[in-house]
Scaffold this active site. Sequence first.
Site, short mmCIF file in Angstrom:
data_model
loop_
_atom_site.label_atom_id
_atom_site.label_comp_id
_atom_site.label_asym_id
_atom_site.label_seq_id
_atom_site.Cartn_x
_atom_site.Cartn_y
_atom_site.Cartn_z
N ASN A 296 61.08 -23.96 -14.33
CA ASN A 296 60.39 -23.24 -13.07
C ASN A 296 59.50 -22.44 -13.76
O ASN A 296 59.94 -21.51 -14.72
CB ASN A 296 61.45 -22.38 -12.35
CG ASN A 296 60.79 -21.37 -11.57
OD1 ASN A 296 61.51 -20.35 -11.09
ND2 ASN A 296 59.90 -21.73 -10.93
N GLY A 297 58.25 -22.34 -13.53
CA GLY A 297 57.21 -21.52 -13.99
C GLY A 297 55.97 -22.54 -14.55
O GLY A 297 56.04 -23.56 -14.37
N GLY B 140 61.11 -24.77 -2.65
CA GLY B 140 60.16 -25.93 -3.09
C GLY B 140 60.87 -27.07 -1.96
O GLY B 140 62.15 -27.07 -1.85
N CYS C 238 59.50 -23.45 -8.12
CA CYS C 238 60.44 -24.22 -8.02
C CYS C 238 61.79 -23.62 -8.07
O CYS C 238 61.84 -22.37 -8.43
CB CYS C 238 60.44 -25.11 -9.52
SG CYS C 238 58.63 -25.97 -9.39
N TYR D 153 58.28 -12.12 -1.41
CA TYR D 153 58.20 -13.28 -0.21
C TYR D 153 59.20 -14.36 -0.90
O TYR D 153 59.82 -15.10 -0.10
CB TYR D 153 56.88 -13.90 -0.30
CG TYR D 153 56.80 -15.56 0.21
CD1 TYR D 153 56.79 -15.47 1.49
CD2 TYR D 153 56.53 -16.47 -0.67
CE1 TYR D 153 56.83 -16.80 2.30
CE2 TYR D 153 56.79 -17.62 -0.03
CZ TYR D 153 56.68 -17.97 1.35
OH TYR D 153 56.75 -19.02 1.93
P1 AMP Z 1 47.89 -16.92 4.93
O1 AMP Z 1 47.54 -15.61 4.71
O2 AMP Z 1 47.47 -17.78 5.90
O3 AMP Z 1 47.94 -17.41 3.49
O4 AMP Z 1 49.55 -16.91 5.06
C1 AMP Z 1 50.45 -15.93 4.36
C2 AMP Z 1 51.91 -16.31 4.73
O5 AMP Z 1 52.19 -17.39 4.04
C3 AMP Z 1 52.75 -15.08 4.48
O6 AMP Z 1 53.23 -14.78 5.66
C4 AMP Z 1 53.73 -15.59 3.57
O7 AMP Z 1 55.03 -15.57 4.37
C5 AMP Z 1 53.45 -16.99 3.05
N1 AMP Z 1 53.12 -17.07 1.84
C6 AMP Z 1 52.90 -16.16 0.96
N2 AMP Z 1 52.78 -16.77 -0.22
C7 AMP Z 1 53.15 -17.82 -0.28
C8 AMP Z 1 53.02 -19.11 -1.26
N3 AMP Z 1 52.97 -18.67 -2.55
N4 AMP Z 1 53.45 -20.22 -0.81
C9 AMP Z 1 53.72 -20.47 0.62
N5 AMP Z 1 53.66 -19.15 1.34
C10 AMP Z 1 53.38 -18.24 1.00
#
Ligand code: AMP
Length: 464
Positions: A102-103, A28, A2, A248
């Site tokens: 957030n958390g 988010g 968040c 990320y």
């Molecule tokens: P997948 O391996 O299909 O789960 O997708 C990984 C991709 O999702 C990566 O390229 C990240 O950019 C993105 N990603 C990583 N962590 C998250 C997260 N917590 N929530 C949403 N997207 C994520």
Amino acid sequence: MCGVFGIYGHSEAANLTYLGLSSLQHRGQEASGIGTFRGDTLKVVRRQGIVSEGFNREAIDALAGDRAIGHIRYSTSGGSFLRNAQPLSVNYRHGDLAVAHNGNLLGADTWRARLEELGAIFQSTTDTEILIHLMARSHGTTLRDRVIDALSRVRGAYSILFLGASGMVAARDPWGYRPLVMGELDGATVFASETCAFSLIGARLIRAVEPGEVIWVTDRGTESIFPFETPPHSAGRSCSQCIFEHVYFARPDSHMFGHSVYETRVRSGRILAKEHPVAGDIVIPVPDSGIATAIGYSEASNIPFGMGLIRSHYVGRTFIEPSQSIRSFGVKLKLSPVADILRGRSVVVVDDSLVRGTTSRKIIEMIRAAGAREIHLRIGAPPVTHSCFYGIDTPTREELIASSKSVEETARFVRCDSLGYISREGLLKSVNDPDAPARFCTACFDGNYPEDPAEEPPRVAIPE
Ligand code: AMP
């Protein structure tokens, strides 16, 4: 994950909170909310979806007052419905109160059950509401003391803002999992999850709120307090800031935990190129998350960089998904390959992380269909083997591909010709801080949880 934003002492509090939340939107997209005080009265508007969809001029104008807090929601605890949107707001015997968190708190189910036994009725399913019930039972005489009393009873992750008629409280848990920075704008005190919110509104960054710090903001100024016991940090750590923010989550133009996110990612790409070299013809990122890492990989490997995938910024969620006819529709809607630079080439694809593996598999299928001769996948994070309990939305361990498959098995699953992840040490080095190993939580890569997520909250007496 968040995002939170707060401002105290500015005539355009709601407007600036709207802008601050807009720049935190990447944290988010599920719901957003703003709460303001005029005199002793709190007004909160919460909406499902992104800020620009939920708030129009009228909604902002209705939020009068010179102090505000706002929240961007990505559900990591509790379901996805409007009741769980924040700021949570209540009226209790000490007046109106708004909270933006957030958390994730640990032991939330146990806390909830204990408070319900004492007669508490919850209006949402978020862990944040536990704090409100603990504050309602606190014997503290000021908002500041009630917040400290409530926070000192819980474990887990919080970067959190409380707003009452008497002032605002900003706090970060003693482990420092999630970010929170403090700034200044036209004499007003401002808080945000990331510095990119300050850049947009022209606020000056003062400093990060420290792990374990509580900042009490009133008309008399700000007061910094460190009321919590220093936690028993494991493995020689001094705090447990989330490395995944750099990998990320955070926006590349933010400074996260004191370091440029963009530069960390470029450096991680350079290190990745040294750790997993390959003789490719072109380096392409998975946009947007893999761009900076791919730039670093290209620089260090001397393989030209190209945008082999184009991301559409105009698609939102769609309900019109053809069930059978178009495969990988979800990914195709977002990304499309530039066949002209992929055809016949050996392509190094760089992404920030591999979590389930399902997105990568679809992307690789797409690049292969566009005519790539070879596909070498390089990842700017180590294998994600453990779930996060401190606020990042990682799936259960069973869903994490690296928890059950080796690198070779994962490469076979995603159908790339080779796969290389940056090492944990390489990633920590990319932050360019000699103290990084002592300051970051890497539990999602190594299972070394700073606080045991399964440990039940101690049976301390809750005031009636
Ligand atoms: P997948 O391996 O299909 O789960 O997708 C990984 C991709 O999702 C990566 O390229 C990240 O950019 C993105 N990603 C990583 N962590 C998250 C997260 N917590 N929530 C949403 N997207 C994520």
